[in-house]
Write an enzyme that holds these catalytic residues in place. Sequence first.
Site, PDB file in Angstrom:
ATOM      1  N   ASN A  23     -10.016  -0.041  -0.247  1.00 44.43           N
ATOM      2  CA  ASN A  23      -8.514   0.198  -0.084  1.00 44.43           C
ATOM      3  C   ASN A  23      -8.040  -0.386  -1.580  1.00 44.43           C
ATOM      4  O   ASN A  23      -8.007  -1.835  -1.865  1.00 44.43           O
ATOM      5  CB  ASN A  23      -8.102  -0.861   1.239  1.00 44.43           C
ATOM      6  CG  ASN A  23      -6.515  -0.845   1.254  1.00 44.43           C
ATOM      7  OD1 ASN A  23      -5.607  -0.222   0.271  1.00 44.43           O
ATOM      8  ND2 ASN A  23      -5.923  -1.509   2.202  1.00 44.43           N
ATOM      9  N   HIS A  44      -3.294   7.206   2.873  1.00 45.92           N
ATOM     10  CA  HIS A  44      -3.643   6.041   2.350  1.00 45.92           C
ATOM     11  C   HIS A  44      -5.331   5.757   2.768  1.00 45.92           C
ATOM     12  O   HIS A  44      -5.549   6.077   3.904  1.00 45.92           O
ATOM     13  CB  HIS A  44      -2.802   5.122   2.815  1.00 45.92           C
ATOM     14  CG  HIS A  44      -3.107   3.506   2.513  1.00 45.92           C
ATOM     15  ND1 HIS A  44      -3.583   3.321   1.257  1.00 45.92           N
ATOM     16  CD2 HIS A  44      -3.311   2.407   3.212  1.00 45.92           C
ATOM     17  CE1 HIS A  44      -3.933   1.836   1.082  1.00 45.92           C
ATOM     18  NE2 HIS A  44      -3.594   1.412   2.460  1.00 45.92           N
ATOM     19  N   CYS A  90       0.928  -1.205  -0.115  1.00 47.83           N
ATOM     20  CA  CYS A  90      -0.079   0.144  -0.015  1.00 47.83           C
ATOM     21  C   CYS A  90       0.975   1.242  -0.040  1.00 47.83           C
ATOM     22  O   CYS A  90       0.343   2.216  -0.456  1.00 47.83           O
ATOM     23  CB  CYS A  90      -0.978  -0.043   1.085  1.00 47.83           C
ATOM     24  SG  CYS A  90      -2.206  -1.408   1.130  1.00 47.83           S
TER      25      CYS A  90
END
Length: 322
Positions: free
Chosen positions: A279, A249, A113
Amino acid sequence: MTYSRIAGTGGYLPERVLTNAELERLVDTSDAWIRERTGIAERRVAAPGEGTTDLAERAARRALEAADVAPESVDLIVVGTTTPDRIYPSTACRLQARLGAFGCPAFDVQAVCTGFVYALGVADKFVRAGSARRALVVGADRHSHLLDWSDRGTCVLFGDGAGAVVLERSDEPGIVSTHLHADGRYEDLLYVEGGTPIGNGRLSEGNAYTQMRGNEVFRVAVRTLMRIVDETLSANGLAKSDVDWLIPHQANIRIIEATARKLEMPMERVVVTVDHHGNTSAASVPLALDVAVRDGRIKRGDRLLLEAFGGGFTWGSALVRY
Ligand code: UT7
């Protein structure tokens, strides 16, 4: 001094929307639980046959268009991804072939990520060092491919997408600073089996799914992101109030809110896309950036704090004068 600056942004989401209601039919979950514990209402999933390179190409072309530059003029391509279409060649090489920017260096950065923030940090250093004048930096992931659709602890969280920026050489920053970190001791909290196995085995099949001890990841993520906010501000001698926009994020709204509280930032100054994107791993930060640039919230001259946390563990931030 030579710096890099963001000349254009782009994003792409696959067409197919997957709602919480649909997930209720797949696993023992509820729309209320997912919204309350994660902030996610829906996410996008790539079509069969739509690979990470396809997502990356769409986002890249939009960023190039926004920067008003030709694909062939790019002299560096860095793609943050953990879901390459092939083990090799890299997604960046496959993207380069599509764009026709032949000859320039092209490589992937694998930091899960944090992939885009890592890719941005690397590309910025190429530009600062005089090794590139115009870099295409992409975060793209097709995480739906890595999900066990019977595991409610992970399948409700992720979505597919891609985001991109064009970086150009500039006399003024631009990318003011980047801060990249990793701690490999946390591997067991978040990983995917597979790859080329140690020993005589062939590529493993059937178990290449995201495994996550969510609650433990959550706690480390909150702590770590708070630390990196401090690190970024103090490296630049800035106060919390000097940041115009937080672009975090997008893993969980509760993690985002905790970081915003630490920055004493009202949620109106935080770009949130987790509700509609889920996500999207390496794509999450550049997608959020692109959304807020295109809807006019982020303006030239604004000071942005980008941050991310992911498997590895990896984490990082970038302070940007847009
Ligand atoms: O992007 C890379 C980094 N990743 C992250 O940052 C993700 C970090 N983790 C998280 O976002 C959260 O930990 C989750 C959203 C994954 C889970 O939320 P949580 O509040 O930490 O829940 P939990 O794991 O402590 O589980 C609480 C309960 C459990 O049930 P019991 O044992 O209390 O009966 C779980 O089995 O919630 C249950 N649960 C669910 N219930 C309904 C877990 N997933 C679900 C679900 N639907 N989808």
